[in-house]
Motif scaffolding. Structure first.
Motif, mmCIF file in Angstrom:
data_model
loop_
_atom_site.group_PDB
_atom_site.id
_atom_site.type_symbol
_atom_site.label_atom_id
_atom_site.label_comp_id
_atom_site.label_asym_id
_atom_site.label_seq_id
_atom_site.Cartn_x
_atom_site.Cartn_y
_atom_site.Cartn_z
ATOM 1 N N THR A 204 -7.483 -8.676 -74.827
ATOM 2 C CA THR A 204 -8.214 -7.537 -74.288
ATOM 3 C C THR A 204 -7.624 -7.089 -72.959
ATOM 4 O OG1 THR A 204 -10.262 -8.224 -75.389
ATOM 5 C CG2 THR A 204 -10.474 -6.741 -73.505
ATOM 6 N N ILE A 205 -7.315 -8.034 -72.081
ATOM 7 C CA ILE A 205 -6.745 -7.689 -70.778
ATOM 8 C C ILE A 205 -5.414 -6.965 -70.932
ATOM 9 C CG2 ILE A 205 -5.683 -8.649 -68.694
ATOM 10 C CD1 ILE A 205 -7.806 -10.766 -68.634
ATOM 11 N N ILE A 206 -4.545 -7.475 -71.775
ATOM 12 C CA ILE A 206 -3.227 -6.854 -71.952
ATOM 13 C C ILE A 206 -3.362 -5.436 -72.504
ATOM 14 C CG2 ILE A 206 -1.053 -7.002 -73.231
ATOM 15 C CD1 ILE A 206 -1.387 -10.094 -73.091
ATOM 16 N N SER A 207 -4.279 -5.245 -73.456
ATOM 17 C CA SER A 207 -4.475 -3.905 -74.017
ATOM 18 C C SER A 207 -5.053 -2.957 -72.967
ATOM 19 C CB SER A 207 -5.387 -3.974 -75.243
ATOM 20 O OG SER A 207 -6.684 -4.410 -74.901
ATOM 21 N N GLN A 208 -5.919 -3.462 -72.085
ATOM 22 C CA GLN A 208 -6.464 -2.626 -71.019
ATOM 23 C C GLN A 208 -5.389 -2.244 -70.001
ATOM 24 O OE1 GLN A 208 -9.707 -5.053 -69.585
ATOM 25 N NE2 GLN A 208 -11.188 -4.146 -70.999
ATOM 26 N N MET A 209 -4.463 -3.141 -69.756
ATOM 27 C CA MET A 209 -3.337 -2.816 -68.879
ATOM 28 C C MET A 209 -2.547 -1.629 -69.433
ATOM 29 S SD MET A 209 -1.918 -6.656 -67.931
ATOM 30 C CE MET A 209 -0.469 -6.008 -67.122
ATOM 31 N N ILE A 210 -2.342 -1.628 -70.739
ATOM 32 C CA ILE A 210 -1.578 -0.549 -71.364
ATOM 33 C C ILE A 210 -2.324 0.776 -71.278
ATOM 34 C CG2 ILE A 210 -0.700 0.286 -73.584
ATOM 35 C CD1 ILE A 210 -0.129 -2.667 -74.292
ATOM 36 N N SER A 211 -3.619 0.788 -71.624
ATOM 37 C CA SER A 211 -4.384 2.039 -71.603
ATOM 38 C C SER A 211 -4.511 2.595 -70.191
ATOM 39 C CB SER A 211 -5.773 1.829 -72.226
ATOM 40 O OG SER A 211 -6.521 0.866 -71.514
ATOM 41 N N SER A 212 -4.698 1.720 -69.189
ATOM 42 C CA SER A 212 -4.809 2.198 -67.813
ATOM 43 C C SER A 212 -3.478 2.750 -67.311
ATOM 44 C CB SER A 212 -5.294 1.072 -66.891
ATOM 45 O OG SER A 212 -4.373 0.001 -66.846
ATOM 46 N N ALA A 213 -2.363 2.111 -67.682
ATOM 47 C CA ALA A 213 -1.048 2.612 -67.287
ATOM 48 C C ALA A 213 -0.789 3.984 -67.896
ATOM 49 C CB ALA A 213 0.039 1.630 -67.709
ATOM 50 N N LEU A 214 -1.173 4.160 -69.143
ATOM 51 C CA LEU A 214 -0.962 5.443 -69.812
ATOM 52 C C LEU A 214 -1.780 6.560 -69.184
ATOM 53 C CD1 LEU A 214 -0.846 4.273 -73.546
ATOM 54 C CD2 LEU A 214 1.050 5.161 -72.179
ATOM 55 N N VAL A 215 -3.039 6.273 -68.811
ATOM 56 C CA VAL A 215 -3.867 7.329 -68.224
ATOM 57 C C VAL A 215 -3.366 7.704 -66.834
ATOM 58 C CG1 VAL A 215 -5.694 6.008 -67.037
ATOM 59 C CG2 VAL A 215 -6.261 8.139 -68.172
ATOM 60 N N VAL A 216 -2.861 6.734 -66.069
ATOM 61 C CA VAL A 216 -2.315 7.042 -64.748
ATOM 62 C C VAL A 216 -1.039 7.880 -64.877
ATOM 63 C CG1 VAL A 216 -1.195 6.039 -62.716
ATOM 64 C CG2 VAL A 216 -3.330 5.075 -63.570
ATOM 65 N N ILE A 217 -0.166 7.507 -65.778
ATOM 66 C CA ILE A 217 1.058 8.282 -66.004
ATOM 67 C C ILE A 217 0.719 9.706 -66.442
ATOM 68 C CG2 ILE A 217 3.101 8.495 -67.481
ATOM 69 C CD1 ILE A 217 3.172 5.390 -67.533
ATOM 70 N N CYS A 218 -0.287 9.819 -67.300
ATOM 71 C CA CYS A 218 -0.730 11.134 -67.767
ATOM 72 C C CYS A 218 -1.183 12.007 -66.603
ATOM 73 C CB CYS A 218 -1.867 10.957 -68.769
ATOM 74 S SG CYS A 218 -2.715 12.476 -69.212
ATOM 75 N N LEU A 219 -2.009 11.466 -65.716
ATOM 76 C CA LEU A 219 -2.497 12.231 -64.577
ATOM 77 C C LEU A 219 -1.361 12.605 -63.627
ATOM 78 C CD1 LEU A 219 -5.816 10.294 -63.829
ATOM 79 C CD2 LEU A 219 -5.614 12.605 -64.757
ATOM 80 N N MET A 220 -0.399 11.718 -63.453
ATOM 81 C CA MET A 220 0.725 11.993 -62.569
ATOM 82 C C MET A 220 1.629 13.094 -63.121
ATOM 83 S SD MET A 220 1.720 8.089 -61.412
ATOM 84 C CE MET A 220 3.162 8.610 -60.476
ATOM 85 N N ARG A 221 1.716 13.193 -64.437
ATOM 86 C CA ARG A 221 2.582 14.193 -65.057
ATOM 87 C C ARG A 221 1.867 15.502 -65.345
ATOM 88 N NH1 ARG A 221 6.237 10.708 -69.431
ATOM 89 N NH2 ARG A 221 7.391 9.478 -67.852
ATOM 90 N N THR A 222 0.532 15.497 -65.234
ATOM 91 C CA THR A 222 -0.244 16.702 -65.485
ATOM 92 C C THR A 222 -0.185 17.632 -64.278
ATOM 93 O OG1 THR A 222 -1.777 15.572 -66.989
ATOM 94 C CG2 THR A 222 -2.547 17.620 -65.975
ATOM 95 N N GLU A 223 0.149 18.872 -64.501
ATOM 96 C CA GLU A 223 0.164 19.852 -63.414
ATOM 97 C C GLU A 223 -1.196 20.539 -63.332
ATOM 98 O OE1 GLU A 223 2.594 20.101 -61.291
ATOM 99 O OE2 GLU A 223 3.766 18.623 -62.400
ATOM 100 N N GLY A 224 -1.546 20.994 -62.151
ATOM 101 C CA GLY A 224 -2.789 21.745 -62.010
ATOM 102 C C GLY A 224 -3.898 20.945 -61.357
#
Length: 457
Positions: A204-224
């Motif tokens: 569970t911890i490892i999968s949460q690490m992946i989902s949190s990394a993806l959402v942060v990368i998404c926000l960093m790459r999102t313009e606006g």
């Protein structure tokens, strides 16, 4: 700065509401179900390959985990409301400051929860009267689980930011990826490495690490409006206060619900590990129904807040009608399906006939009436979207939490059966939902339709 709608954003302030609420809720529903599949995978794998005691150990921690983390998850609701309001008003700076404040407090809160859960998790389980044959395994699971809290909080706050602009699809994609990893690691750690409850916790911890990394990368790459700059992370006092005003009462309400659920779990614990295992399996099945209904609770919060920010008071009542209709249809349909398939569904979690029989007692009562809980939550979400978070908190604490405690200590001793214990749920939903609806109409009167306002039906 003008809002430029992107393909992943949903226009919540124009057009027909039922299809737009459904478009918002469907990905969110799938996202919530995927999150539950994490837990279901944990429970199914340990139940089938590590025995009923391991199943009871993982399942018995749920109420305690929710109690500890719900205050911070309430703040993510505050994030959703405040960010959606600024976004609806077209306030770029306000939205940006809300985004960076939210991510900052998610990291701080996650670290605090890790310390609390790791140090005191075992003690809390003892206070809940966890069965002696379950306690050691449950303690191992909960201590490891809480090490992943920073990732859990980061994902939830990041997803709340994306929901504020109507984006419920990308969080779904992130969980699809991390969910696959979770299932694979569950099988590897439990069956391959024979790690038992520790294995599912680490998966569970490892999968949460992946989902949190993806959402942060998404926000960093999102313009606006919701673009994230890590170097800009800081707590803006006015945005924090706005988040706290909405989120803290929501979190406190959820924590109080968890307290009543902890008391119910403690009562269930007194019936032995077989009943605890059946109760845990039933809770997991119910969770899928609740997750589906909760998507409309989130939709009510976000749509009301965005339309208030845009000054479209006429749409608030229509949001109430659309969300109420959809949540009742979904809740009733899924509840009836669960009741019809009880032995089959419970058999997925455990082959033990006694565990299945114990689970059926709960599932028949809860799933059969769960649509009432969905309506109660939508009414609550409408008020939170209007920024009135204290009113639903007080009503919920009195109508559901205090009532359930009264039921456990006064009504239940008169007829100490599992049926009598579980009936406290639908009775509390009826009482609380009715008062919530009255309060909704009272609060809506503060936002009359202005002459010439475009309602965008």
């Amino acid at each position: 700065m003008q809002k430029a709608k992107r393909s992943y954003e949903l226009d919540m302030t124009h057009g027909k509401l039922i299809p737009r609420v459904a478009a918002f809720a469907l990905p969110l529903m799938c996202t919530s179900i995927l999150q539950l599949l994490y837990n279901a995978a944990d429970v199914i794998v340990v139940g089938r390959y590590s025995g009923s005691q391991a199943l009871a150990a993982v399942g018995s921690t749920g109420a305690l985990i929710n109690l500890i983390i719900n205050v911070f998850l309430g703040l993510s609701i505050g994030t959703n409301v405040v960010a959606a309001n600024y976004y609806g008003a077209g306030d770029y700076r306000g939205t940006q400051e809300t985004v960076h404040t939210s991510i900052a407090i998610s990291l701080a809160g996650g670290c605090a929860l890790s310390v609390i859960g790791f140090i005191f998790g075992g003690t809390f389980l003892k206070w809940m009267d966890s069965p002696a044959d379950v306690l050691p395994l449950a303690t191992v699971y909960i201590r490891i689980y809480f090490l992943g809290m920073p990732f859990n909080m980061l994902y939830n706050f990041g997803a709340a930011v994306l929901r504020a602009v109507g984006d419920t699809r990308r969080p779904l994609y992130f969980l699809m990826a991390s969910g696959i990893v979770n299932v694979v690691l569950n099988l590897l750690f439990v069956i391959g490495f024979n790690m038992g409850v520790a294995g599912v916790a680490w998966a569970t911890i490892i999968s949460q690490m992946i989902s949190s990394a993806l959402v942060v990368i998404c926000l960093m790459r999102t313009e606006g409006f919701v673009h994230l700059e890590l170097r800009a992370l800081r707590v803006h006092r006015d945005k924090l206060m706005a988040i706290v005003r909405v989120g803290l009462p929501a979190g406190f309400q959820a924590a109080c619900f968890s307290i009543s659920n902890v008391l119910i779990q403690s009562t269930v614990n007194g019936y032995g590990s077989t009943v605890v295992a059946g109760n845990s399996a039933s809770q997991n099945i119910e969770g899928f129904i609740y997750a589906s209904m909760n998507a409309f609770h989130q939709a009510a919060i976000t749509f009301v807040s965005a339309n208030l920010g845009a000054g479209l008071n006429g749409r608030l009542r229509k949001v109430l009608g659309a969300c109420s209709l959809l949540v009742f249809v979904v809740g009733a349909a899924l509840g009836m399906l669960a009741c019809a398939l009880m032995p089959v569904l419970l058999g997925i979690y455990s082959p033990d006939s006694q565990v299945i029989a114990a689970g059926m007692i709960r599932l028949r009562i809860i799933a059969g009436t769960y649509a009432l809980c969905g309506l109660m939550d939508v009414f609550c979400g409408i008020m939170r979207g209007m920024g009135a978070s204290v009113v639903p908190m007080v009503v919920s604490i009195l109508g559901a939490c205090a009532f359930r405690i009264f039921w456990i200590y006064v009504i239940l001793p008169l007829h100490s059966t599992l049926d009598m214990l579980y009936i406290s749920y639908p009775v509390s939903w009826i009482l609380t939902g009715g008062v919530h609806l009255i309060c909704c109409f009272v609060l809506l009167r503060r936002y009359p339709i202005r002459p010439g306002e475009e309602e965008n039906a």
